[in-house]
Design an enzyme around this catalytic site. Structure first.
Site, PDB file in Angstrom:
ATOM      1  N   CYS A 270      37.658  29.797  39.559  1.00  0.00           N
ATOM      2  CA  CYS A 270      38.375  31.079  39.685  1.00  0.00           C
ATOM      3  C   CYS A 270      38.673  31.437  41.140  1.00  0.00           C
ATOM      4  O   CYS A 270      39.816  31.763  41.495  1.00  0.00           O
ATOM      5  CB  CYS A 270      37.590  32.193  38.997  1.00  0.00           C
ATOM      6  SG  CYS A 270      35.947  32.533  39.699  1.00  0.00           S
ATOM      7  N   HIS A 330      33.501  36.515  38.696  1.00  0.00           N
ATOM      8  CA  HIS A 330      34.833  35.990  38.399  1.00  0.00           C
ATOM      9  C   HIS A 330      35.879  36.745  39.213  1.00  0.00           C
ATOM     10  O   HIS A 330      35.688  37.912  39.567  1.00  0.00           O
ATOM     11  CB  HIS A 330      35.126  36.148  36.897  1.00  0.00           C
ATOM     12  CG  HIS A 330      36.364  35.446  36.440  1.00  0.00           C
ATOM     13  ND1 HIS A 330      36.498  34.078  36.448  1.00  0.00           N
ATOM     14  CD2 HIS A 330      37.548  35.926  35.945  1.00  0.00           C
ATOM     15  CE1 HIS A 330      37.692  33.739  35.985  1.00  0.00           C
ATOM     16  NE2 HIS A 330      38.349  34.846  35.681  1.00  0.00           N
ATOM     17  N   HIS A 342      44.437  34.045  36.315  1.00  0.00           N
ATOM     18  CA  HIS A 342      43.098  33.591  36.731  1.00  0.00           C
ATOM     19  C   HIS A 342      42.788  32.247  36.096  1.00  0.00           C
ATOM     20  O   HIS A 342      43.462  31.801  35.157  1.00  0.00           O
ATOM     21  CB  HIS A 342      42.034  34.626  36.338  1.00  0.00           C
ATOM     22  CG  HIS A 342      41.950  34.899  34.866  1.00  0.00           C
ATOM     23  ND1 HIS A 342      40.752  34.994  34.187  1.00  0.00           N
ATOM     24  CD2 HIS A 342      42.908  35.098  33.917  1.00  0.00           C
ATOM     25  CE1 HIS A 342      40.971  35.256  32.902  1.00  0.00           C
ATOM     26  NE2 HIS A 342      42.272  35.331  32.718  1.00  0.00           N
TER      27      HIS A 342
END
Length: 391
Positions: A270, A330, A342
C-alpha cells in the site's frame, strides 16, 4: 527545551539516590537521547549498552548512524563525572573503507530486515537508486535509501562507489526510464542484458536519433528507445501543476498485484504504491504508511472525506481506545468524488460514499484521516528529488 528538562530531571533524581549505579543513569540518559534523535529504528540506528571496567571507567558500547546522537550522548554522560571509554561504533564502520556509497545494480532488489534471504522483505529499491552503505556482514550490506529507510541487501544488488565516484555520477548525463516494464538488450538489440522498471536512473554513454546507449551501474550496456526515457534534469525539475497527473499515473497501476514490501511497477504494497506514484513525479515520500502519516497537512476523520483533495494520502487502521494506541496499517491516495485508489490484494479503487457500487465499509470505519503532501513539498518526509543531495 523539553530534552534539556528531561536530562536535568534524570541527573537530579540520581543525585539524590546515591545507591543507584552509573549504568542505570547512563541507560536513562541514552533512552532520552534515543527518543530525540532516533524515534524510529526504521530510519536511524541507535543502540547503546553500558558496563563498568575494572578501573571504574564507564564503557559505552553499541552503534549509531547519527553523529549528532553520539555527540549528545557523550555530552550528557560527562555530567556523571566518571571516566568514559568510547566503544560506540559510528556507522559506516571503518572496515567499509572509502566505498560507503552505492547504486542499486539490478532492476528491483529486495531489502531484508536481517542479512539473510529468509528474513522479512521490508522494502525494495530499483536500479540506479543511490544508497548509503552502513555495514557489512558476510555477503550482505546494510544500506540506507534516500527515504532514510534502513535494511539489508545482498552484494549482487549493489555497485559500491566512493564519494568522488558518486559525485561523478551526479554530474553525468542521466535519464529516467518511464514505461512500467521492459526487457533491455545490448547495443545491437540482440542479446538480453536485463529487465528494467519505471523510475530507473541510467547514465548516457552515447545516443543517436532513435536510441540511447546506456550504462548500468556496473557498466553493463543496454540500448533503449529515446522515447522511453526522459532527461534526468528535466524530470526532477518538473512541477505537479495539476494533481490529476497523480491520478492518471496511479490508474496505470490498476490490477497490479499486492506485494508485501513491494515498491516497483512489478508489484507494490500500500505505501509502496503511493510512494511509487509520487516518485515518478519527482517526490520522495517516507517508506511505510505509519511514517507517511507523520508528514503533511492533516485532514481529520471528523472533517469527513469531502474535505479531501485529489492527491491527498488517506490512512486506515486501528483507532485509539482507552487501552490501545492508534495504529496506522494502510494507506491509499484520494482521487475525487469520494473515491480513493490503493493496493489491497491488487491496486483498485474504492469509495467512502455508501451509495457507490465500490463503497468499502471496512475502509470507511477504519479511516484515520488524510495528509495533504502537495502543500508541504520540501519538508521532512516529502522531499523533491531535485533537492535531495543523494541524487
Amino acid at each position: 527545551m523539553r530534552y534539556t528538562y528531561y536530562i536535568l530531571m534524570i541527573l537530579m533524581m540520581f543525585a539524590c539516590g546515591g545507591n543507584d549505579s552509573a549504568i542505570q543513569k547512563a541507560n536513562m540518559l541514552s533512552q532520552e537521547i534515543g527518543k530525540r534523535f532516533a524515534p524510529d529504528g526504521r530510519e536511524a540506528i541507535y543502540t547503546t549498552s553500558f558496563s563498568m571496567s575494572s578501573n571504574g571507567s564507564l564503557v559505552v558500547s553499541g552503534e549509531t548512524s547519527l553523529p549528532k546522537a553520539k555527540l549528545a550522548l557523550f555530552s550528557s554522560l560527562e555530567e556523571l563525572n566518571v571516566h568514559l571509554v568510547d566503544s560506540l561504533v559510528m556507522l559506516p564502520e571503518d572496515k567499509m573503507g572509502n566505498k560507503i556509497w552505492g547504486l542499486i545494480n539490478l532492476s528491483v532488489v529486495n531489502l531484508r530486515s536481517h542479512p539473510k534471504h529468509s528474513a522479512e522483505l521490508v522494502s525494495q529499491a530499483i536500479m540506479g537508486t543511490p544508497v548509503k552503505v552502513l555495514n557489512k556482514k558476510n555477503s550482505w550490506y546494510q544500506i540506507q535509501t534516500p527515504d532514510k529507510y534502513i535494511a539489508w541487501v545482498d552484494e549482487a544488488a549493489l555497485n559500491l562507489r566512493t564519494k568522488e565516484e558518486m559525485m561523478d555520477w551526479r554530474n553525468a548525463k542521466r535519464v529516467v526510464f518511464i514505461p512500467h516494464f521492459q526487457v533491455a538488450k545490448d547495443e545491437k538489440g540482440q542479446e538480453t542484458i536485463t529487465d528494467i522498471v519505471a523510475g530507473s536512473i541510467l547514465e548516457v554513454q552515447k545516443e543517436n536519433s532513435k536510441y540511447l546507449l546506456l550504462n548500468l551501474p556496473d557498466k553493463r550496456e543496454i540500448r533503449l528507445n529515446k522515447s522511453d526515457c526522459m532527461d534526468f534534469d528535466l524530470w526532477k525539475s518538473k512541477e505537479i501543476k495539476e494533481p490529476a497527473i497523480l491520478t492518471q499515473l496511479a490508474k496505470e497501476f490498476m490490477g497490479r498485484p499486492y506485494l508485501w514490501g513491494g515498491t516497483s511497477s512489478k508489484g507494490v504494497d500500500c505505501s509502496g504504491f503511493v510512494k511509487s506514484v509520487y516518485f515518478m513525479n519527482g517526490i520522495v515520500l517516507a517508506r511505510d504508511a505509519s511514517l507517511q502519516f507523520l508528514h503533511g497537512d492533516t485532514i481529520s476523520p471528523e472533517q469527513g472525506f469531502r474535505d479531501l483533495s485529489e492527491g491527498d494520502l488517506v490512512f486506515f487502521g486501528r483507532k485509539a481506545t482507552e487501552n490501545k494506541k492508534q495504529r496506522v496499517t494502510h494507506v491509499g491516495m484520494y482521487i475525487k468524488d469520494g473515491e480513493f485508489i490503493h493496493s489491497s490484494g491488487r491496486v483498485k479503487i474504492n469509495s467512502f460514499d455508501p451509495e457507490a457500487e465500490n463503497y468499502s465499509n471496512y475502509r470507511t470505519v477504519t479511516w484515520l484521516g488524510g495528509r495533504r503532501v502537495l502543500n508541504r513539498l520540501g519538508e521532512e518526509g516529502i522531499v523533491r528529488v531535485s533537492e535531495h543531495p543523494w541524487y
